[in-house]
Design an enzyme around this catalytic site. Structure first.
Site, PDB file in Angstrom:
ATOM      1  N   ASN A 199      -7.137  -1.340   6.187  1.00  0.00           N
ATOM      2  CA  ASN A 199      -6.762  -1.942   7.472  1.00  0.00           C
ATOM      3  C   ASN A 199      -5.250  -2.043   7.657  1.00  0.00           C
ATOM      4  OD1 ASN A 199      -7.048  -4.094   9.807  1.00  0.00           O
ATOM      5  ND2 ASN A 199      -5.837  -5.092   8.204  1.00  0.00           N
TER       6      ASN A 199
ATOM      7  N   VAL B  21       0.814  -1.229   0.000  1.00  0.00           N
ATOM      8  CA  VAL B  21       0.000   0.000   0.000  1.00  0.00           C
ATOM      9  C   VAL B  21       0.843   1.274   0.000  1.00  0.00           C
ATOM     10  CG1 VAL B  21      -2.005  -1.106   1.093  1.00  0.00           C
ATOM     11  CG2 VAL B  21      -0.305   0.065   2.536  1.00  0.00           C
TER      12      VAL B  21
ATOM     13  N   SER C 115      -7.154   4.214  15.445  1.00  0.00           N
ATOM     14  CA  SER C 115      -6.794   3.479  16.669  1.00  0.00           C
ATOM     15  C   SER C 115      -7.229   4.318  17.855  1.00  0.00           C
ATOM     16  CB  SER C 115      -5.277   3.282  16.743  1.00  0.00           C
ATOM     17  OG  SER C 115      -4.902   2.806  18.017  1.00  0.00           O
TER      18      SER C 115
ATOM     19  N   SER D 298       0.416   9.134  13.474  1.00  0.00           N
ATOM     20  CA  SER D 298      -0.006   8.651  12.143  1.00  0.00           C
ATOM     21  C   SER D 298      -1.500   8.318  12.159  1.00  0.00           C
ATOM     22  CB  SER D 298       0.821   7.430  11.713  1.00  0.00           C
ATOM     23  OG  SER D 298       0.440   6.264  12.407  1.00  0.00           O
ATOM     24  N   LYS D 299      -1.985   7.743  13.248  1.00  0.00           N
ATOM     25  CA  LYS D 299      -3.405   7.379  13.315  1.00  0.00           C
ATOM     26  C   LYS D 299      -4.283   8.630  13.465  1.00  0.00           C
ATOM     27  CE  LYS D 299      -3.158   2.917  12.819  1.00  0.00           C
ATOM     28  NZ  LYS D 299      -3.763   2.255  11.646  1.00  0.00           N
TER      29      LYS D 299
ATOM     30  N   TYR E 233       3.253   6.123  15.902  1.00  0.00           N
ATOM     31  CA  TYR E 233       2.000   5.408  15.646  1.00  0.00           C
ATOM     32  C   TYR E 233       0.791   6.300  15.916  1.00  0.00           C
ATOM     33  CZ  TYR E 233      -1.543   1.727  15.978  1.00  0.00           C
ATOM     34  OH  TYR E 233      -2.672   0.955  15.798  1.00  0.00           O
ATOM     35  N   ALA E 234       0.769   6.941  17.103  1.00  0.00           N
ATOM     36  CA  ALA E 234      -0.411   7.724  17.491  1.00  0.00           C
ATOM     37  C   ALA E 234      -0.600   8.919  16.559  1.00  0.00           C
ATOM     38  CB  ALA E 234      -0.284   8.191  18.942  1.00  0.00           C
TER      39      ALA E 234
HETATM   40  P1  NAD Z   1      -1.162  -7.109  12.167  1.00  0.00           P
HETATM   41  O1  NAD Z   1       0.254  -6.666  12.277  1.00  0.00           O
HETATM   42  O2  NAD Z   1      -1.550  -8.427  12.724  1.00  0.00           O
HETATM   43  O3  NAD Z   1      -1.636  -7.062  10.640  1.00  0.00           O
HETATM   44  C1  NAD Z   1      -1.307  -5.991   9.798  1.00  0.00           C
HETATM   45  C2  NAD Z   1      -1.268  -6.484   8.360  1.00  0.00           C
HETATM   46  O4  NAD Z   1      -0.914  -5.357   7.527  1.00  0.00           O
HETATM   47  C3  NAD Z   1      -0.190  -7.564   8.127  1.00  0.00           C
HETATM   48  O5  NAD Z   1      -0.767  -8.670   7.453  1.00  0.00           O
HETATM   49  C4  NAD Z   1       0.855  -6.853   7.278  1.00  0.00           C
HETATM   50  O6  NAD Z   1       1.533  -7.704   6.372  1.00  0.00           O
HETATM   51  C5  NAD Z   1      -0.002  -5.810   6.547  1.00  0.00           C
HETATM   52  N1  NAD Z   1       0.839  -4.734   6.023  1.00  0.00           N
HETATM   53  C6  NAD Z   1       1.816  -4.067   6.651  1.00  0.00           C
HETATM   54  N2  NAD Z   1       2.421  -3.217   5.798  1.00  0.00           N
HETATM   55  C7  NAD Z   1       1.796  -3.356   4.607  1.00  0.00           C
HETATM   56  C8  NAD Z   1       1.958  -2.750   3.339  1.00  0.00           C
HETATM   57  N3  NAD Z   1       2.924  -1.845   3.110  1.00  0.00           N
HETATM   58  N4  NAD Z   1       1.122  -3.127   2.336  1.00  0.00           N
HETATM   59  C9  NAD Z   1       0.159  -4.049   2.539  1.00  0.00           C
HETATM   60  N5  NAD Z   1      -0.052  -4.652   3.718  1.00  0.00           N
HETATM   61  C10 NAD Z   1       0.770  -4.308   4.737  1.00  0.00           C
HETATM   62  O7  NAD Z   1      -2.002  -5.916  12.817  1.00  0.00           O
HETATM   63  P2  NAD Z   1      -3.491  -5.903  13.450  1.00  0.00           P
HETATM   64  O8  NAD Z   1      -3.342  -5.893  14.915  1.00  0.00           O
HETATM   65  O9  NAD Z   1      -4.352  -6.919  12.796  1.00  0.00           O
HETATM   66  O10 NAD Z   1      -3.957  -4.429  13.042  1.00  0.00           O
HETATM   67  C11 NAD Z   1      -4.707  -4.156  11.865  1.00  0.00           C
HETATM   68  C12 NAD Z   1      -5.029  -2.654  11.830  1.00  0.00           C
HETATM   69  O11 NAD Z   1      -5.780  -2.279  12.982  1.00  0.00           O
HETATM   70  C13 NAD Z   1      -3.786  -1.760  11.824  1.00  0.00           C
HETATM   71  O12 NAD Z   1      -3.998  -0.624  11.012  1.00  0.00           O
HETATM   72  C14 NAD Z   1      -3.656  -1.355  13.277  1.00  0.00           C
HETATM   73  O13 NAD Z   1      -2.956  -0.157  13.446  1.00  0.00           O
HETATM   74  C15 NAD Z   1      -5.122  -1.230  13.659  1.00  0.00           C
HETATM   75  N6  NAD Z   1      -5.333  -1.346  15.104  1.00  0.00           N
HETATM   76  C16 NAD Z   1      -5.079  -2.525  15.756  1.00  0.00           C
HETATM   77  C17 NAD Z   1      -5.290  -2.607  17.127  1.00  0.00           C
HETATM   78  C18 NAD Z   1      -5.041  -3.881  17.894  1.00  0.00           C
HETATM   79  O14 NAD Z   1      -5.287  -3.885  19.106  1.00  0.00           O
HETATM   80  N7  NAD Z   1      -4.591  -4.964  17.282  1.00  0.00           N
HETATM   81  C19 NAD Z   1      -5.735  -1.481  17.833  1.00  0.00           C
HETATM   82  C20 NAD Z   1      -5.969  -0.305  17.141  1.00  0.00           C
HETATM   83  C21 NAD Z   1      -5.787  -0.251  15.772  1.00  0.00           C
END
Ligand code: NAD
Length: 254
Positions: free
Chosen positions: A85, A59, A137, A153-154, A150-151
């Site tokens: 996502n 992405v 987030s 960017s979100k 991170y914060a």
């Molecule tokens: P994760 O790390 O398990 O999954 C993230 C996925 O994004 C991975 O499969 C990774 O390969 C993919 N990715 C990373 N860089 C990429 C790129 N350049 N192009 C395409 N794909 C790419 O993370 P998660 O915990 O499942 O989080 C998913 C989303 O939810 C994220 O945006 C995260 O910031 C947000 N989020 C998660 C939580 C949490 O508690 N897990 C809380 C708040 C927000």
């Protein structure tokens, strides 16, 4: 109320694992035609192969994004729902964040939303409808120590969402972001932390239980549906009441 997503064309980025993989599966369970995009995918069962199409896409790369979007349009004719996502976490105090890590965090978390939305918007404009749903987030609402990259960017995702919502409103395209709180995934390793540390984190939640990816999926299925057609430019908090009060653990007798 029945949320009918049958045959909707849905694209989920970062869908090889974690929340994204569950989102892709849940949309497919609703009868949507789902394309999961990611940098790479683990091998999968033949059963999964019939319901979800997988595509390689970085992405942060405009060419990769463009060809992934074109492939979906070629196959399905349109894109009804885009879920941005894909995201990465960078956790370090400001003084210790390498410039490359800062940039990578913004490239994926904000740049990815920008590039994907820029590529998909004309497809939705041509159709005169669409849904763009962006992973923010809880860190965009209240940041934590060591979350500067991170914060912020979100938080940028939240503002980008509002601008997109205004710019795409004339085509009936809604754009929203959502704020999960704490879903144990490989990104954060919450479930592997010592019990005491888990307790400290859970004590910040009104519901005092870990969030599941399905909790996020339930919200997104609604946001993608016709029933959410008047919600746009919003940041939806799906954090289980994280810091809804100063000391939520008191209600749990702690
Ligand atoms: P994760 O790390 O398990 O999954 C993230 C996925 O994004 C991975 O499969 C990774 O390969 C993919 N990715 C990373 N860089 C990429 C790129 N350049 N192009 C395409 N794909 C790419 O993370 P998660 O915990 O499942 O989080 C998913 C989303 O939810 C994220 O945006 C995260 O910031 C947000 N989020 C998660 C939580 C949490 O508690 N897990 C809380 C708040 C927000």
């Amino acid at each position: 109320m029945e949320l009918d997503l049958r045959d909707r064309v849905v694209v989920v980025t970062g869908a090889a694992r974690g929340i994204g993989a569950v989102l892709a599966q849940r949309f497919a369970d609703e009868g949507a035609r789902v394309t999961a995009l990611d940098l790479a995918f683990p091998e999968r069962s033949p059963a999964a192969a019939t319901t979800i199409r997988q595509g390689l896409c970085d992405v942060t790369d405009p060419d990769s994004v463009q060809s992934a979007v074109e492939a979906v349009v070629q196959e399905h004719g349109t894109i009804d729902v885009l879920v941005n996502n894909a995201g990465i976490n960078v956790e370090a105090p400001v003084a210790e964040i390498p410039w490359e890590s800062w940039r990578a965090c913004f490239d994926v978390n904000v740049g990815g939303v920008f590039l994907m939305s820029r590529a998909v918007a004309p497809v939705m404009q041509a159709a005169g409808r669409g849904r763009i749903i962006n992973a923010a987030s809880f860190a965009a609402i209240v940041p934590s120590v060591a979350s500067a990259a991170y914060a912020s960017s979100k938080a940028a995702v939240v503002q980008l969402t509002r601008v997109l919502a205004s710019e795409l409103g004339p085509w009936d395209i809604t754009v929203n972001s959502y704020a999960p709180g704490m879903v144990p995934t490989a990104m954060n390793g919450f479930a592997e932390m010592p019990a005491e540390q888990q307790d400290r984190l859970l004590d910040t939640l009104s519901l005092r239980r870990w969030e599941s990816a399905d909790d996020v999926a339930d919200l997104l299925i609604f946001l993608a549906s016709d029933q959410a057609s008047y919600i746009t430019g919003a940041l939806l908090d799906v954090s289980g009441g994280k810091l809804a009060t100063q000391i939520p653990a008191r209600a749990h007798g702690r």
